[in-house]
Design a protein around this motif. Sequence first.
Motif, mmCIF file in Angstrom:
data_model
loop_
_atom_site.group_PDB
_atom_site.id
_atom_site.type_symbol
_atom_site.label_atom_id
_atom_site.label_comp_id
_atom_site.label_asym_id
_atom_site.label_seq_id
_atom_site.Cartn_x
_atom_site.Cartn_y
_atom_site.Cartn_z
ATOM 1 N N ALA A 14 0.811 -1.222 0.000
ATOM 2 C CA ALA A 14 0.000 0.000 0.000
ATOM 3 C C ALA A 14 0.842 1.268 0.000
ATOM 4 C CB ALA A 14 -0.946 0.005 1.205
ATOM 5 N N THR A 15 2.090 1.186 0.460
ATOM 6 C CA THR A 15 2.951 2.374 0.463
ATOM 7 C C THR A 15 3.356 2.786 -0.949
ATOM 8 O OG1 THR A 15 5.051 1.151 0.615
ATOM 9 C CG2 THR A 15 3.905 1.660 2.690
ATOM 10 N N GLY A 16 3.274 1.861 -1.894
ATOM 11 C CA GLY A 16 3.715 2.170 -3.255
ATOM 12 C C GLY A 16 5.215 2.156 -3.429
ATOM 13 N N SER A 17 5.949 1.755 -2.397
ATOM 14 C CA SER A 17 7.413 1.741 -2.437
ATOM 15 C C SER A 17 7.907 0.361 -2.868
ATOM 16 C CB SER A 17 7.985 2.097 -1.061
ATOM 17 O OG SER A 17 9.359 1.759 -0.968
ATOM 18 N N HIS A 18 8.590 0.301 -3.998
ATOM 19 C CA HIS A 18 9.132 -0.983 -4.440
ATOM 20 C C HIS A 18 10.183 -1.489 -3.457
ATOM 21 C CE1 HIS A 18 10.163 -4.219 -7.129
ATOM 22 N NE2 HIS A 18 11.436 -3.852 -7.137
ATOM 23 N N LEU A 19 10.975 -0.586 -2.895
ATOM 24 C CA LEU A 19 11.970 -0.978 -1.904
ATOM 25 C C LEU A 19 11.299 -1.625 -0.699
ATOM 26 C CD1 LEU A 19 14.714 -1.093 -0.527
ATOM 27 C CD2 LEU A 19 14.449 1.335 0.059
ATOM 28 N N ARG A 20 10.225 -1.000 -0.205
ATOM 29 C CA ARG A 20 9.543 -1.540 0.986
ATOM 30 C C ARG A 20 9.007 -2.943 0.709
ATOM 31 N NH1 ARG A 20 6.405 1.529 4.602
ATOM 32 N NH2 ARG A 20 7.678 3.280 3.919
ATOM 33 N N VAL A 21 8.405 -3.134 -0.459
ATOM 34 C CA VAL A 21 7.869 -4.456 -0.799
ATOM 35 C C VAL A 21 9.008 -5.469 -0.924
ATOM 36 C CG1 VAL A 21 6.576 -5.800 -2.493
ATOM 37 C CG2 VAL A 21 5.857 -3.464 -1.946
ATOM 38 N N SER A 22 10.095 -5.088 -1.593
ATOM 39 C CA SER A 22 11.238 -5.989 -1.748
ATOM 40 C C SER A 22 11.797 -6.412 -0.397
ATOM 41 C CB SER A 22 12.338 -5.304 -2.573
ATOM 42 O OG SER A 22 11.871 -4.927 -3.840
ATOM 43 N N ALA A 23 11.873 -5.470 0.528
ATOM 44 C CA ALA A 23 12.392 -5.773 1.862
ATOM 45 C C ALA A 23 11.425 -6.655 2.648
ATOM 46 C CB ALA A 23 12.652 -4.475 2.625
ATOM 47 N N ALA A 24 10.131 -6.401 2.506
ATOM 48 C CA ALA A 24 9.132 -7.151 3.271
ATOM 49 C C ALA A 24 9.051 -8.611 2.839
ATOM 50 C CB ALA A 24 7.768 -6.479 3.139
ATOM 51 N N VAL A 25 9.216 -8.888 1.532
ATOM 52 C CA VAL A 25 9.117 -10.272 1.058
ATOM 53 C C VAL A 25 10.442 -11.021 1.178
ATOM 54 C CG1 VAL A 25 7.269 -9.661 -0.553
ATOM 55 C CG2 VAL A 25 9.638 -9.732 -1.375
ATOM 56 N N LEU A 26 11.527 -10.305 1.359
ATOM 57 C CA LEU A 26 12.844 -10.941 1.330
ATOM 58 C C LEU A 26 13.037 -12.023 2.401
ATOM 59 C CD1 LEU A 26 15.558 -11.126 -0.034
ATOM 60 C CD2 LEU A 26 16.335 -9.141 1.303
ATOM 61 N N PRO A 27 12.582 -11.831 3.655
ATOM 62 C CA PRO A 27 12.767 -12.902 4.642
ATOM 63 C C PRO A 27 12.086 -14.216 4.260
ATOM 64 C CG PRO A 27 12.350 -10.833 5.761
ATOM 65 C CD PRO A 27 12.097 -10.586 4.296
ATOM 66 N N CYS A 28 11.011 -14.155 3.480
ATOM 67 C CA CYS A 28 10.365 -15.397 3.061
ATOM 68 C C CYS A 28 11.265 -16.174 2.101
ATOM 69 C CB CYS A 28 9.011 -15.105 2.424
ATOM 70 S SG CYS A 28 7.951 -16.564 2.327
ATOM 71 N N TYR A 29 12.189 -15.507 1.483
ATOM 72 C CA TYR A 29 13.231 -16.184 0.715
ATOM 73 C C TYR A 29 14.413 -16.553 1.619
ATOM 74 C CZ TYR A 29 11.269 -14.983 -3.895
ATOM 75 O OH TYR A 29 10.489 -14.901 -5.013
ATOM 76 N N TRP A 30 14.976 -15.538 2.234
ATOM 77 C CA TRP A 30 16.284 -15.673 2.883
ATOM 78 C C TRP A 30 16.206 -16.520 4.153
ATOM 79 C CZ3 TRP A 30 19.616 -10.572 3.288
ATOM 80 C CH2 TRP A 30 20.959 -10.914 3.385
ATOM 81 N N VAL A 31 15.260 -16.195 5.045
ATOM 82 C CA VAL A 31 15.109 -16.960 6.283
ATOM 83 C C VAL A 31 14.646 -18.378 5.962
ATOM 84 C CG1 VAL A 31 13.842 -17.123 8.463
ATOM 85 C CG2 VAL A 31 14.650 -14.890 7.646
ATOM 86 N N TYR A 32 13.705 -18.493 5.040
ATOM 87 C CA TYR A 32 13.175 -19.810 4.693
ATOM 88 C C TYR A 32 14.272 -20.692 4.081
ATOM 89 C CZ TYR A 32 9.539 -23.145 3.326
ATOM 90 O OH TYR A 32 8.757 -24.260 3.199
#
Length: 510
Positions: free
Chosen positions: A406-424
């Motif tokens: 909802a923020t419209g920030s591509h950076l924010r979305v990239s950061a928010a989804v990244l743990p589902c890759y990296w931590v997983y």
Amino acid sequence: MSAPGVSAVLSIAGTDPSGGAGIQADLKSIAAHGGYGMAVVTALVAQNTTGVREVHLPPVDFLRAQLDAVSDDVRLDAVKIGMLGTASVVAEVADWLRTSAVGVPVVLDPVMVATSGDRLLEADAESAVRALLTLATVVTPNLPELGILAAEPPAADWPSALAQAGRVARAHGVTVLVKGGHLESGSSPDALVSVRADAPDGVDVVELPAERVRTRNSHGTGCSLSSALATLIASGETVAVAAALAKEWLSEALRRSEELDVGRGRGPVNHFAGSLGTLSPAARLRAGGGVREPVTSSWWRDTETVRRQTERGAFVRALADGSLAPERFDAYLAQDAIYLDGYADVLAAAALTAPDDQERAFWADAAVQCRDAEMQLHLSRLSGRAAARPWPTTVAYLDHLRTAVATGSHLRVSAAVLPCYWVYRDIGLLLHEARHPAHPYDDWLATYGDAGFDEATERAIGYAERAAAADPDGVPAAGSAFYRSTALERDFFAAPVERDLRELGVPPAR
């Protein structure tokens, strides 16, 4: 001037020598959000976690001397106002705002009654505080305070609270962040209510739902939330985005408040739970002429404690050694399927904001893979054996990701989804190493450690790093989003074993 790239936020409030509320809480909240905090004292309060003992009010002319000393010298990016106490103090602060803080965002926390029930505002000052609303950008009352601002009894339910907030917003031209923490329910909703001429009843309502955090440590929550909101607004966030981020942060601070063990009464929140340090990565970029390490590496380092908690959690350990009860494993898979469905939508949103065709294709393909392959793998294994009602942790995780979108920030979305890759990926490697032919979940563990997922993780890290370089001002909020997602990964893994499955809607094993 404050340090380059750091927002200067002034708190005008009373003290709390036990550190959980008032100016002491404000300064911690400001620092936790990467701001530079300053403080003007309106009242010296002898209090602790059990209550207020005594209040001493310095002379009003000394209050003005403090205010002028700050504003004569330091650029103000936001002002947070807390305890004022008397009508004369309110009038002095209002006069200073009109003369020395024109155009500066003002967040007013109308401190009238402490969490302990102690009165912190003289009754004859209530009308003066209502008049002060016209100088505020946002006002953050709890339900009893909202009733006082509206000159009405406190609202007994959420719809009544929203209607009451609408009347206050229209009467004073102020945005109201109404807080539902005093409601007796399993949720703890907040809402932003603002004036909008073309909206029904002349007000716009943006609700911010959340699961209630069960803890007695609520000392200073109003102070902490309002100062976090002021700092986020000062950093350039819209009021709506700032409110959503501040609420997420406060929820995490409440969840981890037990780590502090302060006082015998209502303890404070853990202000630095989930913070990334007092100097944000964006500030380091401007101040140091460069970044000493990749931004994503600093995010990974800052989440080490949370990631260790995930790895050592009961679910991961039981899945690794094969002792996990089948009904709990099925319950996890059912929730993961629900999560993946919503997660696919978020990945698709990342594709829409990606800067080039290559990255757009990456996120779009990930969304398709998520829904058409991974989710179906879950459902085929389940064959309808587990309940499909979303758990609070599942809802909280998806709400967090949707807030980033909802923020419209591509950076924010990239950061928010990244743990589902990296931590997983890291958890997957740990579990893959635990497999053996006699393991009850060997077929499932075999799906971990996939080389294709490892490559996708590295690409997701690279895209987040590129987004951070393109949007240095957005790095602090993105870092907070990464931390929050990492914490939610921990909570998601923990839920199947740490919660009573009957409470979560899973029938007992036969």
